[in-house]
Design a protein around this motif. Structure first.
Motif, short mmCIF file in Angstrom:
data_model
loop_
_atom_site.label_atom_id
_atom_site.label_comp_id
_atom_site.label_asym_id
_atom_site.label_seq_id
_atom_site.Cartn_x
_atom_site.Cartn_y
_atom_site.Cartn_z
N ARG A 41 44.05 40.07 49.14
CA ARG A 41 44.58 41.39 49.51
C ARG A 41 43.45 42.38 49.77
O ARG A 41 43.48 43.13 50.75
CB ARG A 41 45.51 41.92 48.42
CG ARG A 41 46.83 41.18 48.35
CD ARG A 41 47.85 41.91 47.51
NE ARG A 41 47.40 42.18 46.16
CZ ARG A 41 47.93 41.66 45.07
NH1 ARG A 41 48.94 40.84 45.16
NH2 ARG A 41 47.48 41.97 43.89
N ARG A 42 42.44 42.37 48.91
CA ARG A 42 41.31 43.28 49.09
C ARG A 42 40.59 42.99 50.40
O ARG A 42 40.28 43.89 51.17
CB ARG A 42 40.34 43.17 47.92
CG ARG A 42 39.23 44.21 47.96
CD ARG A 42 38.07 43.88 47.06
NE ARG A 42 37.44 42.61 47.35
CZ ARG A 42 36.65 42.37 48.39
NH1 ARG A 42 36.40 43.31 49.27
NH2 ARG A 42 36.09 41.19 48.58
N MET A 43 40.34 41.72 50.67
CA MET A 43 39.65 41.32 51.90
C MET A 43 40.43 41.76 53.13
O MET A 43 39.87 42.33 54.08
CB MET A 43 39.46 39.79 51.94
CG MET A 43 38.47 39.26 50.93
SD MET A 43 38.56 37.46 50.72
CE MET A 43 38.26 36.86 52.37
N ASP A 88 44.55 38.56 44.57
CA ASP A 88 44.02 39.93 44.53
C ASP A 88 42.81 40.05 45.46
O ASP A 88 42.64 41.06 46.14
CB ASP A 88 43.63 40.31 43.10
CG ASP A 88 44.84 40.52 42.21
OD1 ASP A 88 45.93 40.84 42.74
OD2 ASP A 88 44.70 40.36 40.98
N GLU A 89 41.97 39.03 45.49
CA GLU A 89 40.80 39.03 46.37
C GLU A 89 41.24 38.96 47.84
O GLU A 89 40.68 39.65 48.69
CB GLU A 89 39.89 37.85 46.03
CG GLU A 89 38.69 37.70 46.94
CD GLU A 89 37.68 38.83 46.81
OE1 GLU A 89 36.76 38.88 47.65
OE2 GLU A 89 37.79 39.67 45.90
N LEU A 141 42.73 44.12 53.42
CA LEU A 141 42.78 45.57 53.55
C LEU A 141 41.44 46.15 53.99
O LEU A 141 41.39 47.03 54.85
CB LEU A 141 43.23 46.21 52.23
CG LEU A 141 44.69 45.98 51.88
CD1 LEU A 141 44.97 46.46 50.46
CD2 LEU A 141 45.61 46.65 52.88
N ASP A 142 40.34 45.66 53.41
CA ASP A 142 39.01 46.17 53.77
C ASP A 142 38.67 45.95 55.24
O ASP A 142 38.03 46.79 55.86
CB ASP A 142 37.92 45.52 52.90
CG ASP A 142 37.92 46.03 51.47
OD1 ASP A 142 38.65 47.01 51.17
OD2 ASP A 142 37.20 45.44 50.64
#
Length: 152
Positions: free
Chosen positions: A92-94, A89-90, A96-97
């Motif tokens: 994916r967030r990284m 999850d981290e 995408l950001d």
């Protein structure tokens, strides 16, 4: 799911280059190996990443040719990195950001591999497919007395 799970499934193929190498050599290596990134290493340390994005940008800046451009002049000197223990999850967030398509994986200062946006997407889809199969098997094997009680 963690980064280590993806690397275990993906395998350990890893391609690196030095900052002093030519951009032309880097592009040739990327084309030959059918890869989208090279980790830039100097003295055993990750100092950057070179992706097809940086190759294209440097080529456009140079009037459409590689010229004598070095990897150092084209690379991203501050790539996002993750560890073997980073949660998906981290990751994916990284990604995408920062619009990052590739993340070097570092463990104890050592390069362990690179995960791509494709690797992450594939892991998510594979996980969802597995869960769907397990749910369908569970429903198919539902005990009869529980099913009768549920109907009442």
């Amino acid at each position: 799911m963690r980064v280590s799970d993806i690397l275990r499934l993906k395998g350990s193929a890893l391609f690196t280059i030095t900052p002093e190498d030519s951009l032309a050599h880097a592009a040739q290596l990327m084309a030959e190996k059918d890869i989208g990134s090279l980790v830039v290493m100097s003295h055993g340390r990750v100092v950057g990443i070179l992706t097809f994005r940086e190759v294209i940008e440097a080529t456009v800046r140079n009037g459409g040719s590689f010229g004598t451009t070095s990897v150092y002049r084209a690379m991203d000197p501050g790539p996002l990195i993750c560890t073997l223990e980073t949660d998906m999850d981290e990751v994916r967030r990284m990604m995408l950001d920062r619009h990052a398509r590739y993340l070097p994986v570092i463990d104890g200062g050592q390069l362990m591999g690179v995960i791509s946006f494709y690797d992450v997407a594939k892991a998510v889809v594979d996980s969802q497919n597995f869960e769907n199969r397990m749910l369908k098997a569970y429903i198919r094997d539902w005990p009869e007395e529980d099913a009768k009680e549920a109907e009442q």
